[in-house]
Scaffold this motif. Structure first.
Motif, PDB file in Angstrom:
ATOM      1  N   TYR A  47       0.839  -1.203   0.000  1.00 46.30           N
ATOM      2  CA  TYR A  47       0.000   0.000   0.000  1.00 46.30           C
ATOM      3  C   TYR A  47       0.878   1.258   0.000  1.00 46.30           C
ATOM      4  CZ  TYR A  47      -2.913   3.719   1.940  1.00 46.30           C
ATOM      5  OH  TYR A  47      -3.541   4.920   2.169  1.00 46.30           O
ATOM      6  N   TYR A  48       1.828   1.331   0.952  1.00 49.57           N
ATOM      7  CA  TYR A  48       2.707   2.499   1.019  1.00 49.57           C
ATOM      8  C   TYR A  48       3.589   2.610  -0.221  1.00 49.57           C
ATOM      9  CZ  TYR A  48       1.530   3.305   5.938  1.00 49.57           C
ATOM     10  OH  TYR A  48       0.874   3.572   7.117  1.00 49.57           O
ATOM     11  N   ASP A  49       4.151   1.485  -0.667  1.00 47.24           N
ATOM     12  CA  ASP A  49       5.032   1.517  -1.833  1.00 47.24           C
ATOM     13  C   ASP A  49       4.280   1.937  -3.092  1.00 47.24           C
ATOM     14  OD1 ASP A  49       7.102   0.690  -0.172  1.00 47.24           O
ATOM     15  OD2 ASP A  49       7.067  -1.406  -0.887  1.00 47.24           O
ATOM     16  N   SER A  50       3.072   1.452  -3.283  1.00 45.23           N
ATOM     17  CA  SER A  50       2.303   1.800  -4.481  1.00 45.23           C
ATOM     18  C   SER A  50       1.878   3.265  -4.467  1.00 45.23           C
ATOM     19  CB  SER A  50       1.095   0.884  -4.653  1.00 45.23           C
ATOM     20  OG  SER A  50       0.164   1.067  -3.618  1.00 45.23           O
ATOM     21  N   MET A  51       1.623   3.820  -3.284  1.00 39.51           N
ATOM     22  CA  MET A  51       1.293   5.249  -3.211  1.00 39.51           C
ATOM     23  C   MET A  51       2.447   6.080  -3.768  1.00 39.51           C
ATOM     24  SD  MET A  51      -0.686   5.577   0.462  1.00 39.51           S
ATOM     25  CE  MET A  51      -0.218   7.261   0.610  1.00 39.51           C
ATOM     26  N   GLY A  52       3.674   5.711  -3.405  1.00 40.39           N
ATOM     27  CA  GLY A  52       4.847   6.428  -3.896  1.00 40.39           C
ATOM     28  C   GLY A  52       5.070   6.259  -5.382  1.00 40.39           C
ATOM     29  N   GLU A  53       4.666   5.110  -5.919  1.00 46.35           N
ATOM     30  CA  GLU A  53       4.785   4.878  -7.357  1.00 46.35           C
ATOM     31  C   GLU A  53       3.756   5.691  -8.130  1.00 46.35           C
ATOM     32  OE1 GLU A  53       4.427   0.647  -7.680  1.00 46.35           O
ATOM     33  OE2 GLU A  53       6.379   0.298  -6.743  1.00 46.35           O
ATOM     34  N   GLU A  54       2.607   5.931  -7.524  1.00 49.65           N
ATOM     35  CA  GLU A  54       1.541   6.692  -8.170  1.00 49.65           C
ATOM     36  C   GLU A  54       1.808   8.193  -8.155  1.00 49.65           C
ATOM     37  OE1 GLU A  54      -1.141   5.413  -9.822  1.00 49.65           O
ATOM     38  OE2 GLU A  54      -0.230   3.460  -9.440  1.00 49.65           O
ATOM     39  N   SER A  55       2.462   8.656  -7.084  1.00 50.14           N
ATOM     40  CA  SER A  55       2.711  10.089  -6.945  1.00 50.14           C
ATOM     41  C   SER A  55       3.972  10.321  -6.124  1.00 50.14           C
ATOM     42  CB  SER A  55       1.521  10.761  -6.245  1.00 50.14           C
ATOM     43  OG  SER A  55       1.838  12.099  -5.926  1.00 50.14           O
ATOM     44  N   ALA A  56       4.910  11.056  -6.682  1.00 48.73           N
ATOM     45  CA  ALA A  56       6.149  11.361  -5.964  1.00 48.73           C
ATOM     46  C   ALA A  56       5.856  12.093  -4.657  1.00 48.73           C
ATOM     47  CB  ALA A  56       7.076  12.199  -6.837  1.00 48.73           C
ATOM     48  N   MET A  57       4.774  12.837  -4.618  1.00 48.72           N
ATOM     49  CA  MET A  57       4.397  13.567  -3.420  1.00 48.72           C
ATOM     50  C   MET A  57       4.046  12.620  -2.267  1.00 48.72           C
ATOM     51  SD  MET A  57       1.672  16.629  -3.366  1.00 48.72           S
ATOM     52  CE  MET A  57       0.267  16.224  -2.371  1.00 48.72           C
ATOM     53  N   LEU A  58       3.633  11.401  -2.583  1.00 43.25           N
ATOM     54  CA  LEU A  58       3.211  10.432  -1.575  1.00 43.25           C
ATOM     55  C   LEU A  58       4.296   9.395  -1.266  1.00 43.25           C
ATOM     56  CD1 LEU A  58      -0.434   9.829  -2.827  1.00 43.25           C
ATOM     57  CD2 LEU A  58       0.348  11.375  -1.019  1.00 43.25           C
ATOM     58  N   PHE A  59       5.483   9.579  -1.832  1.00 44.55           N
ATOM     59  CA  PHE A  59       6.560   8.620  -1.615  1.00 44.55           C
ATOM     60  C   PHE A  59       6.946   8.541  -0.141  1.00 44.55           C
ATOM     61  CE2 PHE A  59      11.081   7.815  -0.960  1.00 44.55           C
ATOM     62  CZ  PHE A  59      11.176   6.534  -1.489  1.00 44.55           C
ATOM     63  N   SER A  60       7.190   7.324   0.329  1.00 51.32           N
ATOM     64  CA  SER A  60       7.740   7.121   1.666  1.00 51.32           C
ATOM     65  C   SER A  60       8.680   5.923   1.613  1.00 51.32           C
ATOM     66  CB  SER A  60       6.630   6.884   2.700  1.00 51.32           C
ATOM     67  OG  SER A  60       5.916   5.700   2.436  1.00 51.32           O
ATOM     68  N   TRP A  61       9.577   5.874   2.578  1.00 51.08           N
ATOM     69  CA  TRP A  61      10.498   4.754   2.712  1.00 51.08           C
ATOM     70  C   TRP A  61       9.819   3.665   3.531  1.00 51.08           C
ATOM     71  CZ3 TRP A  61      14.577   5.195  -0.278  1.00 51.08           C
ATOM     72  CH2 TRP A  61      15.091   6.449  -0.559  1.00 51.08           C
ATOM     73  N   THR A  62       9.987   2.410   3.132  1.00 55.68           N
ATOM     74  CA  THR A  62       9.451   1.297   3.908  1.00 55.68           C
ATOM     75  C   THR A  62      10.509   0.212   4.061  1.00 55.68           C
ATOM     76  OG1 THR A  62       8.551   0.137   1.975  1.00 55.68           O
ATOM     77  CG2 THR A  62       7.076   1.686   3.121  1.00 55.68           C
ATOM     78  N   ALA A  63      10.438  -0.472   5.180  1.00 53.52           N
ATOM     79  CA  ALA A  63      11.292  -1.636   5.425  1.00 53.52           C
ATOM     80  C   ALA A  63      10.523  -2.598   6.313  1.00 53.52           C
ATOM     81  CB  ALA A  63      12.581  -1.216   6.105  1.00 53.52           C
ATOM     82  N   LYS A  64      10.766  -3.885   6.086  1.00 52.46           N
ATOM     83  CA  LYS A  64      10.119  -4.884   6.940  1.00 52.46           C
ATOM     84  C   LYS A  64      11.173  -5.859   7.427  1.00 52.46           C
ATOM     85  CE  LYS A  64       8.725  -8.563   3.827  1.00 52.46           C
ATOM     86  NZ  LYS A  64       7.652  -9.441   3.432  1.00 52.46           N
TER      87      LYS A  64
END
Length: 91
Positions: A47-64
């Motif tokens: 969910y978080y990764d796809s938001m960043g792919e859709e809009s640079a404004m919504l990009f966030s770093w994720t790690a699991k």
């Protein structure tokens, strides 16, 4: 975390906290979320990764790692985020 902290994202976590990362900006946040089900964790990461792919404004770093997901404001420098990622992976 409350339902408002999840926004429109899936709220399937066991527990979560939202913290401010003032070294990025005064109102920038990170989320540390634990899961009982790995599929739920993967869904939220996607969910978080796809938001960043859709809009640079919504990009966030994720790690699991194991049952934990860390999501950090995308304005953080990559080198700084990698420190968070390394700390998570050392658990």
């Amino acid at each position: 975390m409350t339902k408002d902290d999840y926004g429109v994202g899936p709220m399937k976590s066991k527990d979560g906290v939202r913290v401010t990362v003032p070294q990025v900006c005064s109102d920038c946040n990170a989320r540390i979320i634990s899961y009982e089900d790995e599929a739920d964790l993967d869904e939220m990461k996607e969910y978080y990764d796809s938001m960043g792919e859709e809009s640079a404004m919504l990009f966030s770093w994720t790690a699991k790692h194991k049952n934990i997901l860390v999501q950090v404001n995308g304005d953080m420098e990559e080198d700084e985020f990698n420190k968070y990622k390394e700390a998570l992976e050392s658990l």
